[in-house]
Design an enzyme around this catalytic site. Structure first.
Site, PDB file in Angstrom:
ATOM      1  N   HIS A 115      -3.132   8.084  13.896  1.00  0.00           N
ATOM      2  CA  HIS A 115      -2.230   7.176  13.179  1.00  0.00           C
ATOM      3  C   HIS A 115      -2.513   5.729  13.563  1.00  0.00           C
ATOM      4  O   HIS A 115      -2.679   4.862  12.704  1.00  0.00           O
ATOM      5  CB  HIS A 115      -0.755   7.491  13.460  1.00  0.00           C
ATOM      6  CG  HIS A 115       0.143   6.376  12.997  1.00  0.00           C
ATOM      7  ND1 HIS A 115       0.519   6.219  11.685  1.00  0.00           N
ATOM      8  CD2 HIS A 115       0.674   5.325  13.671  1.00  0.00           C
ATOM      9  CE1 HIS A 115       1.250   5.113  11.571  1.00  0.00           C
ATOM     10  NE2 HIS A 115       1.366   4.552  12.760  1.00  0.00           N
ATOM     11  N   HIS A 120      -3.876   1.879  11.245  1.00  0.00           N
ATOM     12  CA  HIS A 120      -3.585   0.446  11.356  1.00  0.00           C
ATOM     13  C   HIS A 120      -4.803  -0.469  11.450  1.00  0.00           C
ATOM     14  O   HIS A 120      -4.746  -1.614  11.005  1.00  0.00           O
ATOM     15  CB  HIS A 120      -2.741   0.183  12.613  1.00  0.00           C
ATOM     16  CG  HIS A 120      -1.304   0.587  12.492  1.00  0.00           C
ATOM     17  ND1 HIS A 120      -0.370  -0.191  11.840  1.00  0.00           N
ATOM     18  CD2 HIS A 120      -0.627   1.681  12.941  1.00  0.00           C
ATOM     19  CE1 HIS A 120       0.821   0.394  11.891  1.00  0.00           C
ATOM     20  NE2 HIS A 120       0.699   1.540  12.558  1.00  0.00           N
ATOM     21  N   GLU A 161       3.983  -0.240   7.853  1.00  0.00           N
ATOM     22  CA  GLU A 161       3.949   1.230   7.933  1.00  0.00           C
ATOM     23  C   GLU A 161       3.964   1.920   6.558  1.00  0.00           C
ATOM     24  O   GLU A 161       3.262   2.905   6.356  1.00  0.00           O
ATOM     25  CB  GLU A 161       5.114   1.756   8.770  1.00  0.00           C
ATOM     26  CG  GLU A 161       5.045   1.388  10.254  1.00  0.00           C
ATOM     27  CD  GLU A 161       3.920   2.076  11.033  1.00  0.00           C
ATOM     28  OE1 GLU A 161       3.207   2.931  10.488  1.00  0.00           O
ATOM     29  OE2 GLU A 161       3.749   1.714  12.220  1.00  0.00           O
ATOM     30  N   SER A 180      -2.300   7.387   7.021  1.00  0.00           N
ATOM     31  CA  SER A 180      -2.681   8.352   8.060  1.00  0.00           C
ATOM     32  C   SER A 180      -2.048   9.713   7.815  1.00  0.00           C
ATOM     33  O   SER A 180      -2.251  10.641   8.591  1.00  0.00           O
ATOM     34  CB  SER A 180      -2.302   7.824   9.452  1.00  0.00           C
ATOM     35  OG  SER A 180      -0.905   7.664   9.567  1.00  0.00           O
TER      36      SER A 180
HETATM   37 FE    FE Z   1       2.349   2.746  13.173  1.00  0.00          FE
END
Ligand code: FE
Ligand code: PHE
Length: 282
Positions: A115, A120, A161, A180
């Site tokens: 993730h 990111h 997010e 993700s």
């Molecule tokens: Fe995150």
């Protein structure tokens, strides 16, 4: 110097752990090809993330520093807000180093290295998004003085997010929590269930969010430039004060002032009886 940073100990990863990364990586790259913002795919390229195995943060950081001056550092799970913001404000992205077990490819309680790094880091290659993340870190330190961390956290949630972006006449994914996740990558773009609303800063900071399942509402930005400009040019201090006297907005509400892109059926949430909000405030 840098708070809470630990070594990644890259050499300690097992063959099984590297294989877990490779499985997740292959699955997401094909899922995302047509769904994610091109800036994300470009980030994967520049960072050579298709190299097999869990990325070595040092090697990754070398490339990232060259691109935008960001680096990736390992931390032991959740760290205090002030440390987190301080890292961002100094262009350090903090990542967990553990990877999910092979029998839990899809369900995750805490963010793991897939993730954090796959989700990111690619966008940090984009200069505008890179600036946004740093500005967010500075804004975070400032929000602490106003007791408004939870407001700013909603901005992070609904952009970094779980954000969607309007691109080439359609919608694309860019939020790390979506890209993700194999199932949410589909749900966020293709499902009739969630609402998709035009991004509005104040509205977002008024809106609860859910941490236990797919989002019921996604907010759509027009461009990263737009997001950066709006957040930089707005002084959040008066906004925080104003928000203190405004009601919270429930996660599936649509307001007359919303720019509705998709009015969702909310069927997914209703079927699962997700309606009473399990949000960050619960
Ligand atoms: Fe995150
Ligand atoms: N302009 C914000 C403030 O006054 C700081 C900020 C910038 C927050 C970008 C988030 C993102 O606090």
């Amino acid at each position: 110097m840098s708070n809470r940073v630990i070594p990644q100990d890259w050499h300690r990863y097992t063959a099984v752990e590297h294989a877990t990364w490779d499985t997740l990586f292959a699955r997401q790259v094909s899922m995302l090809a047509t769904r994610v913002t091109p800036a994300f795919l470009e980030g994967l390229e520049v960072l050579r993330m298709s190299k097999p195995g869990i990325p070595d943060f040092e090697e990754l950081s070398e490339r990232l520093v060259r691109a935008t001056g960001w680096s990736v550092v390992a931390v032991p799970g959740l760290i205090p807000d002030a440390d987190f913001y301080d890292h961002l404000a100094n262009r350090r992205f903090v990542a967990g180093r553990f990877i999910r077990p092979p029998e839990q490819l899809d369900y995750l309680q805490e963010p793991d290295v897939f993730h954090d790094v796959f989700g990111h880091v690619p966008l940090l290659v984009n200069p505008v998004f890179a600036d946004y993340m740093q500005a967010y870190g500075r804004g975070g330190l400032r929000s602490m003085q106003y007791g408004s961390i939870h407001r700013l956290a909603r901005l992070y949630w609904y952009t970094v997010e779980f954000g969607l972006i309007r691109e080439g006449g359609g919608l694309k994914l860019y939020g790390a929590g979506i890209v993700s996740s194999n199932s949410e990558s589909l749900f966020a773009l293709d499902s009739d269930s969630p609402h998709r609303l035009g991004f509005d800063l104040k509205r977002v900071m008024q809106t609860k969010y859910r941490i236990d399942d797919f989002q019921q509402t996604y907010f759509v930005i027009d461009s990263f430039e737009d997001l950066l400009e709006t957040t930089l040019e707005t002084d959040f201090a008066p906004l925080y004060r104003e928000l203190d006297s405004l009601p919270e907005i429930e996660i599936s509400r649509i307001l007359p002032s919303d720019r509705v892109i998709t009015h969702g059926t909310q069927k997914y949430a209703n079927d699962k009886r997700l309606n009473t909000s399990t949000s960050e405030d619960a």
